[in-house]
Enzyme design. Structure first.
Site, mmCIF file in Angstrom:
data_model
loop_
_atom_site.group_PDB
_atom_site.id
_atom_site.type_symbol
_atom_site.label_atom_id
_atom_site.label_comp_id
_atom_site.label_asym_id
_atom_site.label_seq_id
_atom_site.Cartn_x
_atom_site.Cartn_y
_atom_site.Cartn_z
ATOM 1 N N HIS A 180 1.648 6.417 2.094
ATOM 2 C CA HIS A 180 2.343 7.531 2.135
ATOM 3 C C HIS A 180 2.586 7.960 3.844
ATOM 4 C CE1 HIS A 180 -1.664 7.332 4.288
ATOM 5 N NE2 HIS A 180 -2.443 7.044 3.188
ATOM 6 N N LYS A 223 -7.264 6.816 12.031
ATOM 7 C CA LYS A 223 -7.997 7.524 10.618
ATOM 8 C C LYS A 223 -9.296 6.573 10.345
ATOM 9 C CE LYS A 223 -8.248 9.507 6.244
ATOM 10 N NZ LYS A 223 -8.812 8.542 5.732
ATOM 11 N N HIS A 264 0.993 5.796 6.453
ATOM 12 C CA HIS A 264 1.269 4.389 6.283
ATOM 13 C C HIS A 264 2.558 4.338 7.299
ATOM 14 C CE1 HIS A 264 -1.288 3.820 2.753
ATOM 15 N NE2 HIS A 264 -1.977 3.120 3.488
ATOM 16 N N ARG A 266 -6.618 7.460 -1.249
ATOM 17 C CA ARG A 266 -7.725 8.124 -2.131
ATOM 18 C C ARG A 266 -7.550 9.630 -2.373
ATOM 19 N NH1 ARG A 266 -11.033 4.202 0.333
ATOM 20 N NH2 ARG A 266 -11.688 2.797 -1.267
HETATM 21 P P1 AMP Z 1 -5.040 1.594 3.959
HETATM 22 O O1 AMP Z 1 -3.821 1.099 2.943
HETATM 23 O O2 AMP Z 1 -6.010 2.879 3.416
HETATM 24 O O3 AMP Z 1 -6.010 0.239 4.027
HETATM 25 O O4 AMP Z 1 -4.534 1.950 5.498
HETATM 26 C C1 AMP Z 1 -3.632 0.827 6.097
HETATM 27 C C2 AMP Z 1 -3.584 1.398 7.497
HETATM 28 O O5 AMP Z 1 -3.064 2.686 7.497
HETATM 29 C C3 AMP Z 1 -4.859 1.220 8.114
HETATM 30 O O6 AMP Z 1 -4.745 0.974 9.333
HETATM 31 C C4 AMP Z 1 -5.236 2.841 8.102
HETATM 32 O O7 AMP Z 1 -5.990 3.286 9.312
HETATM 33 C C5 AMP Z 1 -3.788 3.559 8.157
HETATM 34 N N1 AMP Z 1 -3.701 4.754 7.702
HETATM 35 C C6 AMP Z 1 -4.150 5.223 6.332
HETATM 36 N N2 AMP Z 1 -4.087 6.684 6.572
HETATM 37 C C7 AMP Z 1 -3.626 6.920 7.685
HETATM 38 C C8 AMP Z 1 -3.217 8.404 8.265
HETATM 39 N N3 AMP Z 1 -3.475 9.354 7.479
HETATM 40 N N4 AMP Z 1 -2.778 8.369 9.631
HETATM 41 C C9 AMP Z 1 -2.664 7.263 10.153
HETATM 42 N N5 AMP Z 1 -2.925 5.969 9.684
HETATM 43 C C10 AMP Z 1 -3.419 6.081 8.440
#
Ligand code: AMP
Length: 275
Positions: free
Chosen positions: A31, A146, A34, A184
């Site tokens: 999203h 986040k 990312h 999520r």
């Molecule tokens: P994930 O796919 O949830 O493991 O997230 C991958 C990376 O994207 C991690 O470093 C998260 O902290 C970052 N991330 C996820 N959601 C956000 C958001 N809304 N704003 C900034 N970074 C994010």
């Protein structure tokens, strides 16, 4: 863009990259949150590697490992359009062996808040991040605020294991109503999405109170709890800590993180604000 699925192929592909490497590890279902990391990594480095891996060791028994959204095709397209050089999408077998050597999260920072509610989560997270940082050969790796506790623990790991990689913290991206973007969020119905806004609303309330001169943590937490209780099904924690995750009695401007975790329906959400 090269798509590679094995550790060996990633090592080979990365050898061809001369100059700095920006790396963004993710679990996919990409999203704008990312994408903000990906764009920044693209801008600040000669090359960009993105990984997509739903890491089983950071999910606890009974959590959403099976149902976690997987969108390989759409994610590949997004990565390609964003200028990714190498997209790494390994299988579980590629990343783990039997009788693994494990890295443990630190006893205090790793076992409070998220680490207390999800014991073992950070051990699995650090284990996979260590592997990915080594494999990618990243000059800089980008992580979102986040996941504040995750970011602090990864920064500590890079420091204490002398990893030759800078950990770059990135701001939280929200939708137009204030909801922090998260893979999520896909679990939420429209009405749950509305109710989920209470997380960011409670954080905004906290920051407003601080700006008005209220530094007493107890008073701020009480106000946040009332905002949350009106909308969510269960508040797991509200915490006000310093940047080292020590509990504060009074807000220290420039050194404070306010965090919340709450359930809306069957979905567990987290959010925070850095003050
Ligand atoms: P994930 O796919 O949830 O493991 O997230 C991958 C990376 O994207 C991690 O470093 C998260 O902290 C970052 N991330 C996820 N959601 C956000 C958001 N809304 N704003 C900034 N970074 C994010």
């Amino acid at each position: 863009m090269k798509i590679v699925r094995t550790a060996e192929a990633l090592r080979e592909a990365r050898k061809e990259l001369k100059g700095s490497i920006g790396f963004v590890p993710t679990m996919g279902a990409l999203h704008e949150g990312h994408l903000s990391l990906i764009r920044r990594a693209r801008e600040e480095n000669a090359h960009l590697i993105v990984s997509i891996f739903v890491n089983p060791t950071q999910f606890l028994e009974g959590e959403d490992l099976e149902s976690y959204p997987r969108r390989e095709e759409a994610d590949s397209k997004i990565c390609q359009l964003a200028g990714t050089d190498i997209l790494f999408m390994p299988s579980v077998d590629q990343m783990y062996e039997a009788d693994e050597l494990c890295i443990g999260a630190p006893a205090r920072r790793g076992y409070i808040l998220e680490g207390e509610k999800r014991p073992g989560h950070f051990d699995g997270m650090l284990q996979i991040v260590m592997k990915l940082l080594n494999l990618s050969g990243a000059t800089r790796a980008y992580f979102g605020k986040k996941d504040a506790q995750q970011l602090v623990l990864i920064t500590q790991m890079a420091r204490s294991y002398f990893l030759p990689c800078d950990i770059v913290p990135c701001d939280i991206v929200r939708d137009e109503k204030g909801l922090a973007l998260s893979s999520r969020n896909a679990y939420l119905t429209d009405t749950e999405k509305e109710r989920a806004l209470a997380l960011s609303r409670s954080l905004k309330r906290a920051s407003k109170k601080v700006m008005a001169g209220e530094l007493n943590v107890e008073a701020i937490v009480a106000e946040m709890a009332s905002v949350l209780e009106a909308a969510v099904d269960h508040t797991e924690y509200i915490a006000i800590v310093d940047r080292d995750f020590r509990k504060l009695e009074r807000v220290e401007i420039g050194n404070t993180i306010v965090l919340v975790a709450a359930w809306v329906g069957k979905t567990r959400l987290i959010d925070n604000i850095w003050i």
